[in-house]
Design an enzyme around this catalytic site. Structure first.
Site, PDB file in Angstrom:
ATOM      1  N   ARG A  67       0.832  -1.215   0.000  1.00 52.91           N
ATOM      2  CA  ARG A  67       0.000   0.000   0.000  1.00 52.91           C
ATOM      3  C   ARG A  67       0.864   1.262   0.000  1.00 52.91           C
ATOM      4  O   ARG A  67       0.439   2.315  -0.446  1.00 52.91           O
ATOM      5  CB  ARG A  67      -0.981  -0.004   1.189  1.00 52.91           C
ATOM      6  CG  ARG A  67      -1.803   1.262   1.319  1.00 52.91           C
ATOM      7  CD  ARG A  67      -3.161   1.054   1.989  1.00 52.91           C
ATOM      8  NE  ARG A  67      -3.108   0.209   3.171  1.00 52.91           N
ATOM      9  CZ  ARG A  67      -2.582   0.563   4.342  1.00 52.91           C
ATOM     10  NH1 ARG A  67      -2.048   1.751   4.508  1.00 52.91           N
ATOM     11  NH2 ARG A  67      -2.578  -0.288   5.360  1.00 52.91           N
ATOM     12  N   TYR A 120     -13.283  17.682 -16.141  1.00 49.59           N
ATOM     13  CA  TYR A 120     -13.741  16.304 -16.323  1.00 49.59           C
ATOM     14  C   TYR A 120     -14.942  16.042 -15.403  1.00 49.59           C
ATOM     15  O   TYR A 120     -14.959  16.524 -14.268  1.00 49.59           O
ATOM     16  CB  TYR A 120     -12.571  15.363 -16.001  1.00 49.59           C
ATOM     17  CG  TYR A 120     -12.911  13.913 -16.071  1.00 49.59           C
ATOM     18  CD1 TYR A 120     -13.095  13.293 -17.308  1.00 49.59           C
ATOM     19  CD2 TYR A 120     -13.072  13.154 -14.914  1.00 49.59           C
ATOM     20  CE1 TYR A 120     -13.418  11.955 -17.375  1.00 49.59           C
ATOM     21  CE2 TYR A 120     -13.394  11.812 -14.983  1.00 49.59           C
ATOM     22  CZ  TYR A 120     -13.565  11.217 -16.219  1.00 49.59           C
ATOM     23  OH  TYR A 120     -13.884   9.890 -16.284  1.00 49.59           O
ATOM     24  N   ASP A 192      -4.606  19.483 -14.512  1.00 45.82           N
ATOM     25  CA  ASP A 192      -4.859  18.155 -15.093  1.00 45.82           C
ATOM     26  C   ASP A 192      -4.346  18.197 -16.539  1.00 45.82           C
ATOM     27  O   ASP A 192      -4.908  18.883 -17.384  1.00 45.82           O
ATOM     28  CB  ASP A 192      -6.358  17.857 -15.032  1.00 45.82           C
ATOM     29  CG  ASP A 192      -6.720  16.467 -15.585  1.00 45.82           C
ATOM     30  OD1 ASP A 192      -5.961  15.931 -16.424  1.00 45.82           O
ATOM     31  OD2 ASP A 192      -7.776  15.934 -15.194  1.00 45.82           O
ATOM     32  N   LYS A 217      -5.450   7.113 -19.880  1.00 47.23           N
ATOM     33  CA  LYS A 217      -5.704   7.640 -21.219  1.00 47.23           C
ATOM     34  C   LYS A 217      -4.421   7.602 -22.059  1.00 47.23           C
ATOM     35  O   LYS A 217      -3.925   6.534 -22.336  1.00 47.23           O
ATOM     36  CB  LYS A 217      -6.269   9.060 -21.103  1.00 47.23           C
ATOM     37  CG  LYS A 217      -7.389   9.187 -20.063  1.00 47.23           C
ATOM     38  CD  LYS A 217      -8.656   8.437 -20.454  1.00 47.23           C
ATOM     39  CE  LYS A 217      -9.693   8.418 -19.351  1.00 47.23           C
ATOM     40  NZ  LYS A 217     -10.027   9.704 -18.797  1.00 47.23           N
TER      41      LYS A 217
HETATM   42  C1  LIG Z   1     -10.459  10.127 -17.612  1.00 52.40           C
HETATM   43  C2  LIG Z   1     -10.075  11.436 -17.028  1.00 52.40           C
HETATM   44  C3  LIG Z   1      -9.945  11.586 -15.643  1.00 52.40           C
HETATM   45  C4  LIG Z   1     -10.233  10.468 -14.673  1.00 52.40           C
HETATM   46  O1  LIG Z   1      -9.346   9.414 -14.816  1.00 52.40           O
HETATM   47  P1  LIG Z   1      -9.695   7.882 -14.432  1.00 52.40           P
HETATM   48  O2  LIG Z   1      -8.410   7.200 -14.663  1.00 52.40           O
HETATM   49  O3  LIG Z   1     -10.808   7.440 -15.306  1.00 52.40           O
HETATM   50  O4  LIG Z   1     -10.112   7.891 -12.992  1.00 52.40           O
HETATM   51  C5  LIG Z   1      -9.550  12.821 -15.166  1.00 52.40           C
HETATM   52  N1  LIG Z   1      -9.297  13.850 -15.983  1.00 52.40           N
HETATM   53  C6  LIG Z   1      -9.422  13.743 -17.319  1.00 52.40           C
HETATM   54  C7  LIG Z   1      -9.126  14.925 -18.176  1.00 52.40           C
HETATM   55  C8  LIG Z   1      -9.817  12.537 -17.887  1.00 52.40           C
HETATM   56  O5  LIG Z   1      -9.955  12.438 -19.212  1.00 52.40           O
END
Ligand SMILES: *Cc1c(COP(=O)(O)O)cnc(C)c1O
Length: 409
Positions: A67, A120, A192, A217
């Site tokens: 963890r 998001y 982000d 992604k």
């Molecule tokens: C998909 C996404 C998230 C969340 O990510 P997960 O891995 O699905 O939890 C956050 N910010 C953006 C811009 C995203 O495209």
């Protein structure tokens, strides 16, 4: 005892291609394996109690419990850290875990956070549903309104939370300008960077304190593993790591391995996706059955000038609106041959879908309208297929769309 395979090299000065391949890959290897092994071990055994204590207290390197840390996960963090040219990085079970853990580390009751309306969908839920429950004030501004965002920041602010380009209308925020506004009132600036990746945009160089990725992604790129990561200064990342090691949203070693493997081709995929997305955006913009195209690389994009200034490539994400309502989306999407109709993005395969089932599945119809998302919008994540094939595919599907044609042009 395993021997060091090679001396650590100074990777931060190498190009993105070299870093994508080599960063985080040095160090001890079991049986001289060239690839990072998946360390499926929950704990790590010590023969000497003093050695164990030193590792547990962080005085010497060493893993204790899954963890907290794991060797495969550590290699993943190191690769992202070096790509973002950050002091430190820590990882999470998903992008949302990275975002929520960061916000809950930085914010306390009575604090105020400033962000935009079209972050998001999951992030937006944290802002409107969870943070207010903990007595945290949330101010959400219109993405394009830089003056209004600056004013909201200047009022009072502990965290400035930004996302650029945004999801799904690919708006662009002036990160350097908003980071300056945040720092004027002592706030921590978080970005982000999921849509851009470090290949196209480096928020830390633009003044941000922390950069976050949904590694699920573009970083992983193969839609086969969830993961998240936060990069920034050592002291700040240590605090976020501490919150995560206690609350437990740690990245799985197998996922870390898949993400690491995916990242070795990051620079190639992004270069291809940048190029194809530009061609596809231009094609769609010239098509009479397309109402509007949102892509920061287009001259017609509202924030094209900002994008040109802060991005070295415009990314693989675009969206476009069909004439008519949601019925047009329903008839168009299933006609695409080369696109998964799915919720993810940033993969080697093209992925398409409406915001209602992708980025903004967590939002209500009213919340989507407030975020300025057209009803007949399609989010299109360009894969690494041949651009000509994707264009022909879109062309044949558009020919069958019925609805009112756009006037002019
Ligand atoms: C998909 C996404 C998230 C969340 O990510 P997960 O891995 O699905 O939890 C956050 N910010 C953006 C811009 C995203 O495209």
């Amino acid at each position: 005892m395993a021997k060091k395979v090679k001396q650590p090299r100074k990777k931060n000065s190498a190009g993105f291609g070299t870093r994508s391949v080599w960063a985080g890959e040095e160090g001890e290897r079991w049986q001289r394996a060239t690839q990072i092994p998946v360390a499926l071990s929950v704990s790590y055994a010590y023969g000497d109690i003093d050695e164990w204590i030193d590792a547990a207290l962080g005085k010497t390197p060493g893993h204790i419990y899954g963890r907290n840390t794991n060797p495969t996960v550590a290699a993943f963090e190191e690769k992202v850290r070096i790509l973002e040219d950050a002091e430190a990085a820590t990882s999470f079970a998903s992008g949302m875990a990275a975002i929520s853990n960061t916000l809950f580390t930085l914010l306390s009751p009575g604090d105020r956070v400033v962000s935009v309306k079209d972050t998001y969908g999951g992030t937006n839920k944290i802002f409107i549903e969870f943070l207010p429950r903990f007595g945290i004030e949330v101010a959400l501004c219109e993405s394009g309104e830089h003056k209004a965002i600056e004013a909201a920041i200047a009022k009072r602010c502990k965290v400035v939370y930004l996302e650029s380009p945004t999801n799904p209308t690919v708006k662009v925020l002036d990160l350097a300008r908003l980071a300056r506004a945040g720092h004027r009132c002592g706030a921590t600036v978080v970005v982000d960077n999921t849509f851009a990746t470090p290949i196209n945009q480096q928020p830390l160089k633009l003044g941000a304190d922390l950069v976050i990725h949904s590694a699920t992604k573009f970083l992983g790129g193969h839609a086969d593993a969830l993961g998240g990561v936060v990069c920034g200064p050592r002291d700040l990342v240590a605090k976020i790591y501490h919150f995560r090691e206690i609350t437990g949203a740690c990245l799985e070693p197998m996922s870390a391995y898949l993400l690491l493997r995916g990242m070795k081709t990051l620079h190639l995929r992004i270069a291809r996706q940048n190029e194809s997305a530009m061609r596809i955006a231009q094609f769609l913009e010239s098509h009479p059955m397309v109402e509007r195209v949102f892509y920061p690389g287009l001259q017609s994009h509202k924030h094209h000038a900002i994008a040109r200034r802060q991005m070295s490539g415009f990314g693989g994400m675009l969206s476009f609106a069909l004439p008519g309502n949601f019925d047009a989306v329903k008839s168009f999407l299933p006609r695409l041959c080369y696109a998964h109709l799915a919720a993810n993005l940033g993969a080697v395969e093209t992925v398409a879908g409406p915001p209602a089932t992708t980025s903004h599945v967590e939002s209500t119809k009213e919340e989507r309208a407030t975020a300025g998302i057209p009803e007949a919008l399609i989010r299109y994540s360009v894969g690494i297929e041949d651009a000509e094939d994707l264009i022909s595919d879109l062309k044949q599907a558009l020919e069958k769309v019925t609805g009112r044609k756009r006037r002019g042009r």
